[in-house]
Write an enzyme that holds these catalytic residues in place. Structure first.
Site, PDB file in Angstrom:
ATOM      1  N   ARG A  17      28.606  89.510  -4.460  1.00 53.64           N
ATOM      2  CA  ARG A  17      27.245  88.990  -4.419  1.00 53.64           C
ATOM      3  C   ARG A  17      27.194  87.480  -4.247  1.00 53.64           C
ATOM      4  O   ARG A  17      26.244  86.945  -3.658  1.00 53.64           O
ATOM      5  CB  ARG A  17      26.500  89.405  -5.700  1.00 53.64           C
ATOM      6  N   LYS A  61      39.204 101.112  -6.151  1.00 51.38           N
ATOM      7  CA  LYS A  61      38.361 100.110  -6.798  1.00 51.38           C
ATOM      8  C   LYS A  61      37.673 100.776  -7.984  1.00 51.38           C
ATOM      9  O   LYS A  61      37.007 101.800  -7.826  1.00 51.38           O
ATOM     10  CB  LYS A  61      37.321  99.533  -5.839  1.00 51.38           C
ATOM     11  N   GLY A  87      34.592  89.978 -10.270  1.00 45.93           N
ATOM     12  CA  GLY A  87      33.546  89.797 -11.272  1.00 45.93           C
ATOM     13  C   GLY A  87      33.355  88.354 -11.686  1.00 45.93           C
ATOM     14  O   GLY A  87      34.266  87.730 -12.237  1.00 45.93           O
ATOM     15  N   ASP A  88      32.180  87.792 -11.371  1.00 44.17           N
ATOM     16  CA  ASP A  88      31.773  86.458 -11.819  1.00 44.17           C
ATOM     17  C   ASP A  88      32.567  85.313 -11.194  1.00 44.17           C
ATOM     18  O   ASP A  88      32.665  84.235 -11.776  1.00 44.17           O
ATOM     19  CB  ASP A  88      31.846  86.341 -13.344  1.00 44.17           C
ATOM     20  N   MET A 141      29.896  96.090  -0.113  1.00 48.91           N
ATOM     21  CA  MET A 141      28.542  96.060  -0.668  1.00 48.91           C
ATOM     22  C   MET A 141      27.616  96.857   0.234  1.00 48.91           C
ATOM     23  O   MET A 141      27.402  96.488   1.401  1.00 48.91           O
ATOM     24  CB  MET A 141      28.043  94.620  -0.818  1.00 48.91           C
ATOM     25  N   CYS A 166      31.363 102.576  -8.329  1.00 50.37           N
ATOM     26  CA  CYS A 166      29.930 102.512  -8.034  1.00 50.37           C
ATOM     27  C   CYS A 166      29.131 103.060  -9.215  1.00 50.37           C
ATOM     28  O   CYS A 166      29.373 104.189  -9.652  1.00 50.37           O
ATOM     29  CB  CYS A 166      29.608 103.288  -6.771  1.00 50.37           C
ATOM     30  N   GLN A 218      35.890 101.995   2.670  1.00 50.46           N
ATOM     31  CA  GLN A 218      35.776 102.534   1.317  1.00 50.46           C
ATOM     32  C   GLN A 218      35.044 103.870   1.336  1.00 50.46           C
ATOM     33  O   GLN A 218      33.954 103.985   1.897  1.00 50.46           O
ATOM     34  CB  GLN A 218      35.059 101.556   0.388  1.00 50.46           C
TER      35      GLN A 218
END
Length: 340
Positions: free
Chosen positions: A241, A155, A217-218, A28, A116, A81
């Protein structure tokens, strides 16, 4: 052996990096620096990723690139990355990394970003733009894999938009080009970070390739962690996140720690925020105060009376002011706990 134990599939490896039980910290920008990575490792992150680095900045000797690529031995296993749009530049940057770093201080994984969504990256032909050019994406991986013995991974997202979902096909192409694992953020570029992640795409990618697949994701709780594994059959789960202001999430997701782990109380959350700020100041110097504002906002999210300290922290001009504000707020929270 691929026995599922509510987390990773034991026995899967990325090159020589054995996936251990627990979640993976996502890369991130602006967040996953050494102080934060170390906190996540402390709480059980199985693998951590550094921040996104431009291959052009590496080639041009940008000091910021060197800072972003740096890590401490205790952070390993770690992935760096990279993003770019030219296979030759990708290979050159990787060779520079391997030539300039000590043999015992090389990253364990080199990940190529194809997910991204931000315009600055996409408009350069990198990031998620590569999903619109599968041939170039495969060439990027082939050039990277040829340039180093370090495992190369990718990714990506589900696709560019809902009409162009091509992660399964692209994953197969990059596998053939030499990628040793793929991570799939189950949103499209069009979604950015909104809406729901479509885990069925991760499942399709898992069925399409023989290399390890990391789902993303989620996932923000033990329940969603277990659900992603059950639905997608992925080999590992990446969280991003959801860990901001909450690095202890990795303990909650760790099979060996979650049953005995108790999430920190508000006073303890602020103690962790203070520890994180002090570590950032030691590592980055005075500029860390500005960098830490976003992290501190996440630590404060949802705590009683935090709106006042958030505003005050934005005005703090030095570390003494910031630490004093956090200490006073911690005392305020302790008083609330004592008074029930």
């Amino acid at each position: 052996m691929e026995e599922v134990s509510g987390s990773l599939r034991y026995g899967r490896q990325i090159g020589r990096v054995e996936l251990q039980a627990g979640a993976v910290l996502a890369p991130m920008a602006g967040f996953t620096d050494t102080p934060f990575r170390l906190l996540c490792k402390r709480y059980g992150a199985a693998l951590v990723y550094g921040q996104l680095v431009s291959v052009k900045s590496i080639i041009y000797g940008n000091c910021r690139a060197a800072e972003l690529l740096d890590f401490l031995p205790e952070e390993k296993p770690i992935a760096v990355q990279l993003f770019g749009a030219e296979p030759r530049e990708m290979a050159t940057a990787i060779k520079m990394i391997t030539n300039q770093m000590a043999p015992d201080h090389l990253p364990d994984i080199i990940d190529i970003n194809m997910g991204c969504p931000v315009p600055k990256v996409v408009n350069s032909g990198a990031g998620c733009a590569l999903m619109r050019d599968p041939g170039l994406a495969a060439a990027m991986v082939a050039a990277a894999a040829e340039a180093t013995a370090i495992p190369v991974t990718v990714k990506m997202r589900s696709g560019w938009d809902a009409q162009h979902i091509n992660a399964p096909e692209l994953a197969k192409l990059v596998e053939m080009a030499g990628a040793q694992a793929v991570t799939v953020h189950a949103r499209t570029r069009e979604q950015f970070y909104s809406g729901r992640a479509d885990w069925s795409i991760i499942k399709e990618v898992k069925a399409a390739v023989d290399i390890p697949v990391i789902g993303n994701g989620d996932v923000d709780s033990p329940d969603s962690f277990a659900q992603m594994l059950a639905v997608t059959r992925c080999d590992a789960v990446m969280v991003g996140r959801a860990a901001l202001g909450r690095p202890w999430l990795f303990a909650e997701l760790s099979p060996s720690r979650r049953d005995s782990f108790s999430p920190p109380q508000p006073v303890e959350v602020i103690a962790l925020a203070i520890e994180h700020l002090k570590a950032a100041l030691r590592y980055h110097g005075p500029e860390a105060l500005y960098k830490m504002r976003k992290h501190l906002a996440f630590y404060l999210k949802g705590l009683r009376g935090s709106h006042r300290i958030k505003a005050a922290l934005l005005q703090a001009s030095n570390e003494e002011q910031a630490l004093s504000l956090l200490t006073e707020y911690q005392k305020y929270l302790a008083g609330l706990e004592q008074n029930g």
